[in-house]
Design an enzyme around this catalytic site. Structure first.
Site, short mmCIF file in Angstrom:
data_model
loop_
_atom_site.label_atom_id
_atom_site.label_comp_id
_atom_site.label_asym_id
_atom_site.label_seq_id
_atom_site.Cartn_x
_atom_site.Cartn_y
_atom_site.Cartn_z
N LYS A 161 -5.57 4.34 8.99
CA LYS A 161 -4.63 5.15 7.98
C LYS A 161 -5.17 6.62 8.21
O LYS A 161 -4.17 7.41 8.27
CB LYS A 161 -4.51 4.56 6.76
CG LYS A 161 -3.83 3.17 6.95
CD LYS A 161 -3.56 2.97 5.35
CE LYS A 161 -2.91 1.47 5.01
NZ LYS A 161 -2.46 1.19 4.03
N SER A 187 0.80 -1.30 0.10
CA SER A 187 0.03 0.10 -0.16
C SER A 187 0.79 1.12 0.09
O SER A 187 0.26 2.49 -0.11
CB SER A 187 -1.00 -0.07 1.20
OG SER A 187 -0.16 -0.04 2.47
#
Length: 341
Positions: free
Chosen positions: A283, A238
């Protein structure tokens, strides 16, 4: 007195049992939460996160932070309840993080392999965006494939059927457009010499109506400088988007962050396509707590991000590296950028 003591002991036994059980017995869940963020334009332990050697690099400032998810395993009952009640963590079945058919070490090795692949894709995507040279090499040749004995591992592909090729998808498209039995001219470079050979195509295993060459092409940087990613103990794919943006920022004039604290996430393919990731709520929390005011969100994660966005964090929707760069440039000029709304 004895009766009172017996009553007290009887009342305390379940409490003691619960305490021992809750602190010793593990539960089949893992906790997910905000992990560390890293500025891809900065340093870690005095070493640049993204290091480019062998060419002039444009000075950069500001933040283009990649974000991570922290995973906590082997939780006892009390720990699991505490994480769940915190509002910053989430509990998921442990098998979602560590599949029962794999050891923890195997999962970590897979995550590390994904991370290394994302580094390679990030560099290639940045080079494509900047119109810098990328070569296409033969990574493998099927032993019983049509190209066996014609192409070798390490050959650099130049054109297929007269059409220049710079990406693996371009090779697939050129070959698939032909029928089995067609003769196809392949131009390639071997040991510094350009050659052209004809290959009679076979049939694709998954679609017998389309041509099959039997090689696996792999894009490689064709530039006279080296890009290194110096970030250990991080796994998964990611970070790709933010790594690519850092390379673009360092190899082009100006500041992509426009002086803002930008964070983000997203996988990236060599052609610059940005893909979805997991753990977006955590996140977002990590980015905002680190000071971010803008967060780059893969298009497919926008719905979940909207439902979990912290106050003060602007969500910017991205589909590709080109769109991410364009969005940041728009923000810098005062124009509207694509949002998740």
């Amino acid at each position: 007195m004895n009766r009172r003591i017996a009553t007290l002991v009887a009342a305390l036994v379940p409490v003691v049992v619960l305490g021992v059980t809750g602190s010793v017995v593990t539960v089949p869940f893992a906790a997910l939460g905000p992990g560390p963020t890293y500025n891809t334009l900065g340093d870690v332990d005095g070493v640049p996160v993204v290091q480019i050697d062998g060419t002039d690099v444009d000075p950069t400032a500001g933040h283009l932070n990649m974000t991570t998810v922290a995973v906590r395993d082997q939780l006892n009952l009390f720990e699991a309840i505490g994480f769940w009640a915190s509002g910053r963590q989430g509990l998921v079945p442990r098998e979602e993080v560590y599949p029962p058919d794999k050891s923890k070490e195997e999962v970590q090795e897979g995550n590390q392999a994904d991370f290394e692949e994302s580094e390679s894709s990030a560099e290639l995507a940045a080079l494509h965006h900047l119109d810098l040279p990328v070569s296409l090499a033969v990574a493998s040749v099927a032993e019983d494939g049509p190209a066996a004995g014609v192409l070798n591992v390490g050959d650099t592909l130049v054109s297929v059927g007269g059409s220049p090729v710079a990406t693996a998808s371009a090779v697939r498209e050129a070959v698939s457009a032909r029928a089995p039995g067609d003769s196809l001219d392949i131009e390639y470079v071997r040991d510094g010499t350009t050659q052209t050979s004809a290959v009679v195509l076979g049939a694709r295993p998954d679609d017998a109506s389309k041509g099959y060459l039997g090689v696996t092409p792999e894009e490689q940087p064709g530039v006279p400088f080296e890009v290194k990613f110096n970030l250990a103990d991080v796994g998964g794919p990611s970070a790709g988007l933010m790594f690519s943006l850092a390379v673009v920022d360092k190899l082009s004039p100006g500041e992509l962050s426009n002086g803002e604290f930008v964070a983000g996430t997203g996988t990236i393919d060599a052609d610059g396509t940005v893909g979805p990731i997991g753990g977006i709520p955590y996140k977002l929390i990590a980015a905002r707590e680190a000071g971010a005011t803008t967060f780059l969100v893969p298009d497919a994660n926008c719905g979940e991000a909207q439902q979990n966005v912290p106050d003060g964090l602007r969500l910017v929707r991205v589909e590709s590296l080109d769109s991410a760069v364009g969005a940041l440039q728009a923000i810098g000029s005062g124009a509207d950028a694509p949002s998740c709304s």
